[in-house]
Design an enzyme around this catalytic site. Structure first.
Site, mmCIF file in Angstrom:
data_model
loop_
_atom_site.group_PDB
_atom_site.id
_atom_site.type_symbol
_atom_site.label_atom_id
_atom_site.label_comp_id
_atom_site.label_asym_id
_atom_site.label_seq_id
_atom_site.Cartn_x
_atom_site.Cartn_y
_atom_site.Cartn_z
ATOM 1 N N TYR A 137 0.851 -1.189 0.000
ATOM 2 C CA TYR A 137 0.000 0.000 0.000
ATOM 3 C C TYR A 137 0.884 1.236 0.000
ATOM 4 C CZ TYR A 137 -3.404 3.489 1.599
ATOM 5 O OH TYR A 137 -4.199 4.601 1.716
ATOM 6 N N ASP A 193 9.187 2.899 0.115
ATOM 7 C CA ASP A 193 8.118 3.513 0.890
ATOM 8 C C ASP A 193 8.308 3.069 2.341
ATOM 9 O OD1 ASP A 193 5.863 4.299 2.195
ATOM 10 O OD2 ASP A 193 4.451 3.535 0.700
ATOM 11 N N LYS A 234 4.050 8.712 9.255
ATOM 12 C CA LYS A 234 3.738 8.070 10.528
ATOM 13 C C LYS A 234 4.704 8.465 11.659
ATOM 14 C CE LYS A 234 0.635 4.843 8.456
ATOM 15 N NZ LYS A 234 0.677 4.129 7.202
HETATM 16 C C1 LIG Z 1 0.108 4.607 5.841
HETATM 17 C C2 LIG Z 1 0.904 4.379 4.621
HETATM 18 C C3 LIG Z 1 0.904 5.269 3.551
HETATM 19 C C4 LIG Z 1 -0.032 6.441 3.483
HETATM 20 O O1 LIG Z 1 0.165 7.343 4.497
HETATM 21 P P1 LIG Z 1 -1.040 8.345 4.916
HETATM 22 O O2 LIG Z 1 -0.396 9.256 5.906
HETATM 23 O O3 LIG Z 1 -2.095 7.472 5.479
HETATM 24 O O4 LIG Z 1 -1.468 9.033 3.683
HETATM 25 C C5 LIG Z 1 1.786 5.067 2.526
HETATM 26 N N1 LIG Z 1 2.612 4.008 2.525
HETATM 27 C C6 LIG Z 1 2.636 3.120 3.533
HETATM 28 C C7 LIG Z 1 3.608 1.994 3.491
HETATM 29 C C8 LIG Z 1 1.754 3.254 4.598
HETATM 30 O O5 LIG Z 1 1.714 2.327 5.557
#
Ligand SMILES: *Cc1c(COP(=O)(O)O)cnc(C)c1O
Length: 425
Positions: free
Chosen positions: A142, A237, A265
Site C-alpha cells: 500500500y 516507501d 507516521k
Molecule cells: C500509511 C501508509 C501510507 C499512506 O500514508 P497516509 O499518511 O495514510 O497518507 C503510505 N505508505 C505506507 C507503506 C503506509 O503504511
C-alpha cells in the site's frame, strides 16, 4: 445501546461509513468501532469508559505511546507561537537535517503532510527525473490512495495495472505494473522488457499492509541491482518502517540504499507530517530549483514539525529499538505457543518490532499467501481480545504496532487475553 453505538449511528448520517478512513469502520471484523476519548501511553479509553491496551497506536505513528510528554510540550510551545505561516521556519531545517543524518538514502527532503502525498510526489519526481512514464509496484503493498498507486491487480507475469477503485481510470494506472512481492525473477523480466520506459520501482522494504511480509534475503539487494542495470530509480516507501525498524529505517537494517525514500507516521510524532527525500541530484529536480511541481499550504506545518522533531530527538536519546524488538519477540512467541496449544494453524511474521498473525499454515511471502489466511477466525480473535481489554488493528491485513510505553505487564495481560480468546476460536 452503548454510547459508541449511538455515536456511530449519528456519524453514519453525515460521514460515509461513519469514519474518516475506511479501516476504522470495523468492516473487516464486524461490530461497532469504539469512539475514543483519550489515550495515555499504551492505553486508549472510549466513550463507554472502556480502557484497552492499544496495538494500533495511530497505525504506527506513535512510537512513544499516546500523549508522550516531550512531544506534547514541543507541539504546545510551537502552537503558542502561531500554528501556520505558509513561510519558512528554522524548525523545518532542523527536522530535515536530522532525517538526513539518520536515514542513509536521504541527502535532501521535502516535507508534506501525509504518506499519500509523499509517495505520490516521489513517483512524480521519479518520472520527471528519468523522463520515463511507467512505474512498477507490488501486489499487497500500500502506498497511499493516489490514483497511480491504487492498483494491485495482476498475477503471474507482469500485467498492466487495473484500477482497484471506481473513479480511478484505466489511464491513471495504465502505466503501473504490478508484480508479486518477493518475486525477483518477475521484476527482472519486467525491467528487461520495459526498462527504458520504467521510471521507478516502488516497494515497502518490509511489507506491512498485507500483514507483515518480510523481504526474502536477496530481494531488496536484487531490486537495487536490477534498477541500476536499467537506470530506473528504486523508491522505498518507509512510511511504516521509517524510524520504526531502526533509526535509519529498513534501508539501514538491510544495508540497501534507495534513490528515493518516503516517510510518514512515526516522523510526525502523531501529527500530520511526512516527507520524501533522496539523492540531491534527484531532489533538485523539484520546483523551484527544477521543473517538477509539488507544493502544500500546510507542508512543514510548525506544530507538526515541532512534534516530529521531538519524536526524532527521543529516538536518538532513548534508542528504543532493542526494547521494542524484545517486546515484539515475547508477544510473537507467546501468541504462537498459545495458538499451537489450541491446535490452530498459525504463521506469525515478525521483523524487529513489526509483526502480524496469519491464521494459516506455512510461510507467507506475498499477497497470495496473506490472502490464504482465515479472516473469519481473525475477526473472532479480534473481538475476543477487545472483550478482554486489548485493541488490535481491526483487520487481519494489518501489523500490530508497539510503542515504548507497552510494559512487561501489558505483554502478560495481552497473552492472557489471547489464551482466553483462543479458547473460543
Ligand atoms: C500509511 C501508509 C501510507 C499512506 O500514508 P497516509 O499518511 O495514510 O497518507 C503510505 N505508505 C505506507 C507503506 C503506509 O503504511
Amino acid at each position: 445501546m452503548t454510547r459508541s453505538e449511538e455515536l456511530f449511528r449519528e456519524a453514519e448520517q453525515v460521514i460515509p461509513g461513519g469514519v474518516s478512513s475506511p479501516v476504522r469502520a470495523f468492516r473487516g471484523v464486524g461490530g461497532t468501532p469504539p469512539f475514543i476519548t483519550r489515550g495515555e501511553g499504551a492505553f486508549i479509553e472510549d466513550v463507554d469508559g472502556r480502557r484497552c491496551i492499544d496495538y494500533v497506536q495511530s497505525w504506527g505513528a506513535l512510537l512513544f505511546g499516546h500523549a508522550r510528554r516531550e512531544i506534547l510540550e514541543a507541539a504546545v510551545e510551537a502552537a503558542s507561537r502561531g500554528t501556520s505561516f505558509g513561510a519558512p521556519t528554522e524548525a523545518e531545517v532542523r527536522l530535515v537535517e536530522r532525517i538526513a543524518r539518520m536515514v542513509p538514502g536521504v541527502e535532501m527532503a521535502r516535507l508534506v503532510s501525509s504518506g499519500t502525498e509523499a509517495t505520490m510526489s516521489a513517483i512524480r519526481l521519479a518520472r520527471g527525473f528519468t523522463g520515463r512514464p511507467r512505474i512498477l509496484k507490488f501486489e499487497g503493498c500500500y502506498h497511499g490512495h493516489s490514483d497511480a498507486l491504487l492498483a494491485k491487480a495482476g498475477s503471474g507475469v507482469a500485467t498492466f495495472g487495473l484500477p482497484d477503485s471506481p473513479g480511478v481510470t484505466p489511464g491513471a494506472v495504465g502505466d503501473t505494473f504490478v508484480l508479486p512481492y518477493n518475486d525477483l525473477q518477475a521484476v527482472g523480466a519486467a525491467l528487461r522488457a520495459g526498462g527504458a520506459s520504467i521510471a521507478c520501482v516502488i516497494v515497502e522494504p518490509v511489507a506491512a499492509n498485507m500483514g507483515v511480509v518480510p523481504p526474502r534475503p536477496e530481494f531488496l539487494q536484487g531490486l537495487r541491482s536490477l534498477c541500476d542495470e536499467q537506470a530506473s530509480l528504486l523508491v522505498f516507501d518507509e512510511v511504516i518502517t521509517g524510524f520504526r525498524l531502526s533509526g535509519g529505517g529498513a534501508q539501514a537494517l538491510y544495508g540497501v540504499t534507495p534513490d528515493l525514500t518516503c516517510l510518514g507516521k512515526v516522523m510526525g510524532g502523531g501529527f500530520p507530517c511526512a516527507a520524501f527525500g533522496g539523492r540531491r541530484e534527484i531532489m533538485e529536480h523539484l520546483a523551484p530549483v527544477g521543473p517538477v511541481y509539488q507544493a502544500g499550504t500546510l507542508s512543514g506545518n510548525p506544530v507538526a514539525v515541532a512534534a516530529g522533531l521531538a519524536a526524532l530527538e527521543l529516538i536518538e536519546g532513548l534508542d528504543p529499538y532493542a526494547r521494542l524488538k524484545a517486546v515484539a519477540t515475547q508477544l510473537a512467541e507467546g501468541l504462537s505457543a498459545t495458538f499451537r496449544e489450541a491446535g490452530m494453524p498459525v504463521t506469525i511474521n515478525r521483523v524487529e518490532s513489526l509483526f502480524s498473525v496469519f491464521f494459516s499454515d506455512g510461510p507467507v511471502w506475498n499477497y497470495a499467501g496473506a490472502r490464504a489466511s482465515d479472516r473469519q477466525r481473525f475477526a473472532r480473535f479480534f473481538h475476543g481480545m477487545l472483550d478482554n481489554g486489548v485493541y488490535l488493528p481491526p483487520s487481519g491485513y494489518e501489523s500490530w504496532f508497539l510503542s515504548i510505553a507497552h510494559s512487561d505487564e501489558d505483554v502478560d495481560r495481552t497473552l492472557e487475553a489471547a489464551r482466553k480468546s483462543a479458547a473460543r476460536l
